[in-house]
Design a protein around this motif. Structure first.
Motif, PDB file in Angstrom:
ATOM      1  N   ARG A  47     -18.815   8.065  -5.822  1.00 38.39           N
ATOM      2  CA  ARG A  47     -18.054   9.324  -6.485  1.00 38.39           C
ATOM      3  C   ARG A  47     -18.397  10.250  -4.642  1.00 38.39           C
ATOM      4  NH1 ARG A  47     -21.554  10.672 -11.165  1.00 38.39           N
ATOM      5  NH2 ARG A  47     -21.311   8.495 -12.121  1.00 38.39           N
ATOM      6  N   ALA A  48     -18.634  10.862  -4.266  1.00 39.20           N
ATOM      7  CA  ALA A  48     -18.818  11.236  -2.768  1.00 39.20           C
ATOM      8  C   ALA A  48     -17.502  11.304  -2.258  1.00 39.20           C
ATOM      9  CB  ALA A  48     -19.753  10.906  -1.649  1.00 39.20           C
ATOM     10  N   ALA A  66     -14.873  12.568  -4.985  1.00 37.53           N
ATOM     11  CA  ALA A  66     -15.291  14.507  -5.046  1.00 37.53           C
ATOM     12  C   ALA A  66     -15.121  15.198  -3.722  1.00 37.53           C
ATOM     13  CB  ALA A  66     -16.790  14.949  -4.918  1.00 37.53           C
ATOM     14  N   MET A  88     -18.493  18.837  -3.978  1.00 33.42           N
ATOM     15  CA  MET A  88     -19.547  18.975  -4.932  1.00 33.42           C
ATOM     16  C   MET A  88     -19.375  21.101  -5.906  1.00 33.42           C
ATOM     17  SD  MET A  88     -19.759  16.206  -7.099  1.00 33.42           S
ATOM     18  CE  MET A  88     -21.386  15.827  -7.736  1.00 33.42           C
ATOM     19  N   THR A  89     -20.190  21.885  -4.702  1.00 31.83           N
ATOM     20  CA  THR A  89     -20.130  22.836  -4.842  1.00 31.83           C
ATOM     21  C   THR A  89     -18.723  23.740  -5.603  1.00 31.83           C
ATOM     22  OG1 THR A  89     -21.764  22.859  -3.384  1.00 31.83           O
ATOM     23  CG2 THR A  89     -21.030  25.272  -3.747  1.00 31.83           C
ATOM     24  N   PRO A 140     -18.863  15.819   1.258  1.00 37.98           N
ATOM     25  CA  PRO A 140     -19.208  15.150  -0.240  1.00 37.98           C
ATOM     26  C   PRO A 140     -19.758  16.572  -1.442  1.00 37.98           C
ATOM     27  CG  PRO A 140     -20.107  13.448   0.623  1.00 37.98           C
ATOM     28  CD  PRO A 140     -19.749  14.808   1.839  1.00 37.98           C
ATOM     29  N   SER A 141     -20.917  17.893  -0.470  1.00 39.32           N
ATOM     30  CA  SER A 141     -22.161  18.121  -1.105  1.00 39.32           C
ATOM     31  C   SER A 141     -20.907  20.057  -1.022  1.00 39.32           C
ATOM     32  CB  SER A 141     -22.424  18.729   0.117  1.00 39.32           C
ATOM     33  OG  SER A 141     -23.388  17.443   0.230  1.00 39.32           O
ATOM     34  N   VAL A 169     -21.874   7.722   3.440  1.00 37.91           N
ATOM     35  CA  VAL A 169     -20.440   8.457   2.419  1.00 37.91           C
ATOM     36  C   VAL A 169     -19.049   7.544   2.731  1.00 37.91           C
ATOM     37  CG1 VAL A 169     -18.494   9.971   1.743  1.00 37.91           C
ATOM     38  CG2 VAL A 169     -21.283   9.984   2.040  1.00 37.91           C
ATOM     39  N   THR A 206     -20.822  13.981   6.057  1.00 40.39           N
ATOM     40  CA  THR A 206     -22.363  13.549   4.895  1.00 40.39           C
ATOM     41  C   THR A 206     -22.313  15.078   4.441  1.00 40.39           C
ATOM     42  OG1 THR A 206     -22.848  12.539   7.686  1.00 40.39           O
ATOM     43  CG2 THR A 206     -24.186  12.867   6.082  1.00 40.39           C
ATOM     44  N   THR A 207     -22.093  16.213   5.146  1.00 44.27           N
ATOM     45  CA  THR A 207     -21.919  17.234   3.873  1.00 44.27           C
ATOM     46  C   THR A 207     -20.279  17.362   3.596  1.00 44.27           C
ATOM     47  OG1 THR A 207     -22.101  17.368   6.464  1.00 44.27           O
ATOM     48  CG2 THR A 207     -22.655  19.540   4.719  1.00 44.27           C
TER      49      THR A 207
END
Lengths: 90, 385
Positions: B260-261, B264, B151-152, B147-148, B200, B144-145
């Motif tokens: 997309r996730a 990444a 992306m960062t 991908p964030s 995801v 869940t986290t």
């Protein structure tokens, strides 16, 4: 951090199309929409937000139900909203 | 506090409760694991066990990202935070997680610069604004986290922000489920699949559970009715002799996840050969590390990390709780030496931890009169998924 919070897209930032201004319970903050397809969301659409990223587009009914649920769970949601208030994504 | 009779559509819940009871074979006991800590929170908050027959037990799984971080990794993060010119950034959930030498909160009090952030992108902003500092993001969480974080990292690379790195502790859910299925301690009849993780990864990665282990899995939403509906779907599968992956949360979870996730994550991270999970021990290919192409953003390459394994406190039985072998209240220190204010184990720290959820809500639930015994009207339609 594990909560998905619903927000309504207010606008896509013109100079940064990977960012959107969203309204979460009256709080307006920028979030990243780079995990969604290009053009998938626009003003008026609802998204499920996770640590500053829109994870999926949801419909308004789901957004309302999710928000009602979150408001009911208490402390974890309050902490998440307090963290969101401090957020300044750019 | 909201109790079970106040949640939306309580009448539907009672109807589902009756249908669940009707599906249970007399004399048979059912054990379902809810993998996700968010589900555990809902179950205790709303006293959902009161809505299930005595023969249906929900056991809590390892899906609380804060809970599965081993103590040695907390110590490693603090060792990084104590190096010169470092700003350590973290989600608030991590602040009170005890390591071998105290928590982030303790390290912060002792002078380390540790800041809470809402998003890894907030951490990136701190790096942008403090070019003379080395900013590290304590990356935790399941798919869940991840991908964030991914992306960062991509953003940091695009901006050339070389003073930003992540201390990567991302874990993956499938190997943990495999470890539980292979454990001799527990006999499960099915799984309530995680909701947001599945947003995801989608539903396909669970196929092996149905195919190779003959156990049903239903991806579930987070509202009380979602969970009851999922139990109902699991029982129908068992009654019909099926084991399949079903998606109760299709209003949010796409069957194929978020490509997309996944892209990444794949671009910036790769599987570690092994990773230690609190309670579950070392599990092969169960966690992510930063790819070499992004080495400059990998705190484990940028800093000296002690990497010392620290055994859990003897009194703590988080491991058994995370595997679903023990219920929170069966732990020796639950509610006495270990409370949310002074946690010994991680399960008492996070609001998604089974112990904290039970401490805050469950104790009241068990004292309540069982409300599910009144009412049910068998003609009420079951909400469809």
């Amino acid at each position: 951090m594990c909560l998905g919070i619903p927000g309504e897209v207010v606008e896509i930032l013109v100079d940064r199309p990977d960012l959107a201004m969203v309204d979460v319970s009256g709080v307006k903050r920028a979030i990243n929409i780079g995990l969604l397809d290009k053009g998938e969301v626009g003003p008026g659409d609802w998204v499920l937000i996770h640590v500053g990223f829109a994870m999926s587009k949801i419909d308004e009914e789901e957004a309302k139900a999710a928000m009602e649920f979150l408001e009911g769970i208490g402390q974890a949601y309050e902490e998440e909203m307090a963290a969101l208030l401090e957020s300044r994504i750019e | 506090m909201r109790f079970v009779d106040e949640f939306r559509d309580a009448a539907k819940a009672r109807a589902l409760s009756a249908q669940i009871s009707a599906l249970c074979e007399p004399g048979r006991h059912y054990k379902f694991m809810e993998v996700c800590g968010g589900h555990t929170h809902t179950i205790y908050k709303h006293g959902l066990e009161d809505y299930l027959p005595e023969t249906v037990t929900l056991v809590h799984g390892p899906g609380c990202p804060v809970c599965v971080i081993p103590m040695g990794r907390v110590d490693d993060a603090i060792a990084i935070a104590e190096q010169p010119d470092v700003i350590m950034t973290t989600f608030g959930d991590m602040m009170r997680v005890p390591g071998g030498n105290g928590s982030f909160l303790d390290a912060n009090a002792a002078g380390a610069d540790i800041r809470m952030v809402y998003s890894p992108l907030d951490s990136l902003k701190i790096a942008r604004e403090n070019p003379d500092k080395r900013v590290v993001f304590m990356a935790i969480g399941f798919e869940t986290t991840a991908p964030s974080t991914a992306m960062t990292v991509l953003r940091a690379a695009a901006e050339g922000l070389e003073n930003f790195s992540i201390f990567c502790n991302h874990v993956t859910i499938i190997p943990a489920i495999k470890a539980i299925l292979d454990s001799p301690d527990l006999r499960l009849d099915g799984f309530i699949g995680p909701g947001h993780v599945s947003t995801v990864i989608g539903c396909r990665p669970y196929d092996f559970i149905a195919r190779d282990h003959n156990k049903p899995l239903v991806c579930a939403g987070f509202e009380p009715l979602d969970i009851l509906q999922s139990v109902y779907q699991l029982l129908i599968q068992l009654a019909e002799g099926r084991s399949e992956v079903e998606n109760q949360y299709s209003r949010v979870v796409p069957w194929d996840g978020n490509p997309r996730a996944l892209k990444a994550i794949g671009e910036t991270m790769e599987l570690r050969p092994y990773f230690e999970w609190r309670g579950l021990g070392f599990i092969s290919h169960s966690a992510l590390q930063v790819r070499e192409a992004y080495a400059v953003h990998d705190a484990e390459r940028v800093f000296d990390v002690p990497g010392v394994r620290v055994a859990d406190p003897k009194a703590c039985q988080c491991g058994e709780v995370l595997k679903g072998v023990l219920k929170p209240w069966e732990c020796k220190v639950f509610g006495t030496a270990c409370t949310p204010e002074t946690p010994i184990g991680t399960c008492m720290v996070s609001s998604e931890g089974a112990c904290a959820a039970y401490y805050n809500f469950g104790r009241f639930s068990r004292d309540r009169v069982r409300q599910a015994t009144a009412l049910p009207s068998p003609t009420v339609r079951v909400p469809s998924s």
